[in-house]
Design a protein around this motif. Structure first.
Motif, PDB file in Angstrom:
ATOM      1  N   UNK A 166       1.012  -1.046  -0.081  1.00  0.00           N
ATOM      2  CA  UNK A 166       0.041  -0.020   0.134  1.00  0.00           C
ATOM      3  C   UNK A 166       0.900   1.398   0.066  1.00  0.00           C
ATOM      4  N   UNK A 167       0.272   2.400  -0.293  1.00  0.00           N
ATOM      5  CA  UNK A 167       1.018   3.664  -0.441  1.00  0.00           C
ATOM      6  C   UNK A 167       1.527   4.061   0.874  1.00  0.00           C
ATOM      7  N   UNK A 168       2.477   4.961   1.032  1.00  0.00           N
ATOM      8  CA  UNK A 168       3.068   5.261   2.290  1.00  0.00           C
ATOM      9  C   UNK A 168       2.026   6.236   3.082  1.00  0.00           C
ATOM     10  N   UNK A 169       1.874   5.785   4.530  1.00  0.00           N
ATOM     11  CA  UNK A 169       0.992   6.671   5.392  1.00  0.00           C
ATOM     12  C   UNK A 169       1.631   8.105   5.681  1.00  0.00           C
ATOM     13  N   UNK A 170       0.699   8.931   5.744  1.00  0.00           N
ATOM     14  CA  UNK A 170       1.223  10.364   5.893  1.00  0.00           C
ATOM     15  C   UNK A 170       0.280  11.087   6.913  1.00  0.00           C
ATOM     16  N   UNK A 171       0.730  12.520   7.054  1.00  0.00           N
ATOM     17  CA  UNK A 171      -0.408  13.462   7.708  1.00  0.00           C
ATOM     18  C   UNK A 171      -0.489  14.813   6.955  1.00  0.00           C
ATOM     19  N   UNK A 172      -1.567  15.000   6.285  1.00  0.00           N
ATOM     20  CA  UNK A 172      -1.838  16.307   5.863  1.00  0.00           C
ATOM     21  C   UNK A 172      -1.057  16.377   4.436  1.00  0.00           C
ATOM     22  N   UNK A 173      -0.460  15.492   3.888  1.00  0.00           N
ATOM     23  CA  UNK A 173       0.142  15.479   2.462  1.00  0.00           C
ATOM     24  C   UNK A 173      -0.748  16.035   1.576  1.00  0.00           C
ATOM     25  N   UNK A 174      -1.936  15.468   1.829  1.00  0.00           N
ATOM     26  CA  UNK A 174      -3.276  15.899   0.782  1.00  0.00           C
ATOM     27  C   UNK A 174      -3.667  17.280   0.839  1.00  0.00           C
ATOM     28  N   UNK A 175      -3.587  17.759   2.047  1.00  0.00           N
ATOM     29  CA  UNK A 175      -3.838  19.029   2.002  1.00  0.00           C
ATOM     30  C   UNK A 175      -2.793  20.289   1.459  1.00  0.00           C
ATOM     31  N   UNK A 176      -1.533  19.730   1.554  1.00  0.00           N
ATOM     32  CA  UNK A 176      -0.547  20.503   1.281  1.00  0.00           C
ATOM     33  C   UNK A 176      -0.707  20.313  -0.508  1.00  0.00           C
ATOM     34  N   UNK A 177      -0.986  19.063  -1.354  1.00  0.00           N
ATOM     35  CA  UNK A 177      -1.038  19.019  -2.704  1.00  0.00           C
ATOM     36  C   UNK A 177      -2.368  19.750  -2.860  1.00  0.00           C
ATOM     37  N   UNK A 178      -3.168  19.838  -2.244  1.00  0.00           N
ATOM     38  CA  UNK A 178      -4.561  20.881  -2.593  1.00  0.00           C
ATOM     39  C   UNK A 178      -4.158  22.226  -2.668  1.00  0.00           C
ATOM     40  N   UNK A 179      -3.225  22.864  -1.739  1.00  0.00           N
ATOM     41  CA  UNK A 179      -3.027  23.987  -1.667  1.00  0.00           C
ATOM     42  C   UNK A 179      -1.911  24.514  -2.797  1.00  0.00           C
ATOM     43  N   UNK A 180      -1.128  23.521  -3.226  1.00  0.00           N
ATOM     44  CA  UNK A 180       0.060  23.769  -4.020  1.00  0.00           C
ATOM     45  C   UNK A 180      -0.229  23.627  -5.419  1.00  0.00           C
ATOM     46  N   UNK A 181      -1.104  22.646  -5.825  1.00  0.00           N
ATOM     47  CA  UNK A 181      -1.289  22.681  -7.193  1.00  0.00           C
ATOM     48  C   UNK A 181      -3.013  21.946  -7.336  1.00  0.00           C
ATOM     49  N   UNK A 182      -3.840  22.102  -6.315  1.00  0.00           N
ATOM     50  CA  UNK A 182      -5.213  21.505  -6.550  1.00  0.00           C
ATOM     51  C   UNK A 182      -6.154  22.631  -7.514  1.00  0.00           C
ATOM     52  N   UNK A 183      -5.727  24.019  -7.331  1.00  0.00           N
ATOM     53  CA  UNK A 183      -6.543  24.845  -8.178  1.00  0.00           C
ATOM     54  C   UNK A 183      -6.322  24.662  -9.622  1.00  0.00           C
ATOM     55  N   UNK A 184      -4.963  24.309 -10.037  1.00  0.00           N
ATOM     56  CA  UNK A 184      -4.689  23.946 -11.491  1.00  0.00           C
ATOM     57  C   UNK A 184      -5.500  22.782 -11.976  1.00  0.00           C
ATOM     58  N   UNK A 185      -6.347  21.968 -11.160  1.00  0.00           N
ATOM     59  CA  UNK A 185      -6.905  20.704 -11.581  1.00  0.00           C
ATOM     60  C   UNK A 185      -8.375  20.966 -11.579  1.00  0.00           C
ATOM     61  N   UNK A 186      -8.588  22.208 -11.488  1.00  0.00           N
ATOM     62  CA  UNK A 186     -10.036  22.355 -11.053  1.00  0.00           C
ATOM     63  C   UNK A 186     -10.919  22.474 -12.690  1.00  0.00           C
TER      64      UNK A 186
END
Length: 491
Positions: free
Chosen positions: A471-491
């Motif tokens: 399975x993929x490596x566990x994390x804490x808030x990596x998804x929140x970081x992705x959303x801030x850094x480039x999530x708007x470019x996938x809107x």
């Protein structure tokens, strides 16, 4: 970047590079994401985990495009810059997942391209956009970023500031040999190659002592003195700050003049190319910070971290890119400052770690005018090496974290072998981060600081599915970081 840090020629070359990038973006939309951090903040781990979670469908509930199912494919692609080393993702993830060891620290620039195929949330955008975004991840040492302010300083200013800082607090003891040698040196005397080398060696030893685990200081320019690479022993790295000569400036042919010339060469040969070819081409940036290490090392480390972050953030050119400005003078329109190793604390202290980090960058962000949507602060763990639990001790329930301490780690006199799991009470951060500061500066009394147990843990043993897939490596808030850094470019 302030105008004083670049020349007309630099600006012209930067504009040319930006025009070439934007022209390529018309065919293949791309965002350049800079990843840096101060010493031991986990840059390599962050990139490896980000890519691994994207490629392997990790749990990313706050990354909207992935959570909603609009991302149809993710793949690694050939790196576009042939002159830049590739970020060796495969080697790093093998070390993390298979060998359960942390990869080596970033020592040079590297790059990796990952491409996402997606369906836009807007019907109109689906008609106009190819539904593809490439993310060029640029990894570089934080020490290089701390060099950028040197572009706006002459040798005299650099010497005065560095010598003054070296006489404060714990630095005075660490710099004793170098300061003694500097004080006995006459900058107006004829240039002497051996004297210059001795000064550079003593100055470098002082910088290394400041960076050591025992001190964990952060403001350490020039950065290449710690990461010399193929410039080791070159004149551009054989200089040191000097006390100002009696007449204010050494004559031609003097040791001062030699040092001044080499300092300017350092800026021309080392700093300017990095700024022009890499930093000025970034669209987004994440700055990783090991705030826990600074807290554990005491007041001076906290104060030095605040100073370093102010220097780092002052390098950014904040603002929104218009269509025309993106061709001529690209701006970094989003900066994320992330306190790493949140898994070393119980989740009850995560918001306190975030509040502390926000306090560390507060004045710097106000000075550069980068507030609101342009900057965010969060606490994260790129790879979660621990899990949470509770233990009963003398009738009290204590929140603990459980993991595998690295071999050689010591807790309460017990030395661990790197195999056995253990529960650790990590301590608590104060609810109000201002308790660590007094009138804008950290408390001088180390006893006022929280008792936080910073223990290094091995990467986690990953679970497997019934079919043997890791399975993929566990994390804490990596998804929140992705959303801030480039999530708007996938809107």
């Amino acid at each position: 970047m302030p105008p004083s840090l670049t020349s007309f020629t630099d600006d012209a070359l930067i504009a040319f590079d930006n025009m070439a990038d934007r022209a390529a973006n018309l065919v293949n939309p791309t965002i350049r994401l800079g990843v840096t951090g101060l010493s031991r903040a986990g840059k390599t781990v962050f990139i490896s985990s980000l890519v691994h979670n994207l490629l392997n469908g990790g749990r990313l509930p706050l990354f909207e495009a992935m959570q909603s199912g609009r991302v149809s494919a993710v793949r690694l692609e050939q790196q576009p810059d042939d002159a830049v080393p590739r970020f060796q993702y495969e080697d790093h993830i093998r070390a993390l997942v298979k060998d359960r060891i942390w990869p080596d620290s970033t020592r040079a620039i590297s790059e990796l391209r990952i491409t996402l195929e997606y369906q836009s949330a807007s019907g109109w955008s689906r008609l106009l956009s190819p539904g593809r975004l490439s993310i060029d991840i640029v990894d570089y040492p934080g020490e290089w970023l701390l060099d950028l302010p040197l572009l706006g300083k002459d040798y005299q200013t650099f010497s005065d500031e560095t010598l003054e800082l070296a006489t404060t607090g714990v630095r005075a003891e660490l710099a004793r040999d170098w300061l003694t040698l500097s004080a006995s040196t006459d900058g107006a005397a004829p240039a002497d190659e051996m004297r210059a080398r001795d000064l550079a060696v003593a100055f470098t030893a002082y910088l290394r002592a400041c960076k050591s685990d025992e001190r964990s200081l952060s403001t350490l320019p020039p950065g290449r003195f710690l990461l010399p690479g193929d410039l080791d022993g070159s004149p551009a790295l054989t200089f040191a700050p000097l006390p100002r000569p009696a007449d204010g400036k050494g004559p031609k042919g003097s040791l001062w003049a030699m040092m001044e010339r080499r300092y300017e060469a350092y800026k021309s040969v080392v700093v300017k190319p990095f700024f022009r070819e890499h930093f000025a081409r970034l669209d987004r940036q994440i700055v990783l910070v090991d705030a826990l290490q600074a807290i554990n090392r005491g007041p001076e480390a906290i104060q030095d971290l605040e100073r370093a972050l102010a220097d780092v953030l002052a390098c950014f050119r904040p603002g929104t890119n218009s269509f025309l400005s993106s061709f001529l003078g690209r701006r970094i329109d989003r900066v994320l400052v992330a306190a790493t190793k949140a898994d070393h604390l119980h989740h009850e202290s995560h918001d306190r770690l975030e509040a502390l980090t926000r306090r560390l960058v507060e004045r710097a962000t106000q000075q550069i005018g980068m507030t609101g949507a342009g900057i965010d602060v969060m606490a994260l763990a790129s790879i979660r090496a621990t899990r949470e639990a509770t233990v009963n001790r003398e009738g009290h329930v204590l929140p603990v974290i459980v993991g595998t301490p690295m071999a050689g780690e010591t807790i309460g006199g017990e030395v661990f072998d790197g195999i056995r799991n253990t529960a650790v009470f990590p301590g608590d951060l104060p609810r109000d981060p201002q308790q660590l500061f007094s009138h804008g500066k950290p408390q001088s009394d180390a006893s006022a600081l929280p008792d936080v147990n910073v223990v290094r843990f091995r990467p986690p043993l990953l679970d497997r599915t019934d079919t043997g897939i890791v399975l993929s490596v566990p994390h804490i808030r990596l998804d929140r970081a992705m959303q801030f850094l480039f999530g708007d470019r996938l809107a």
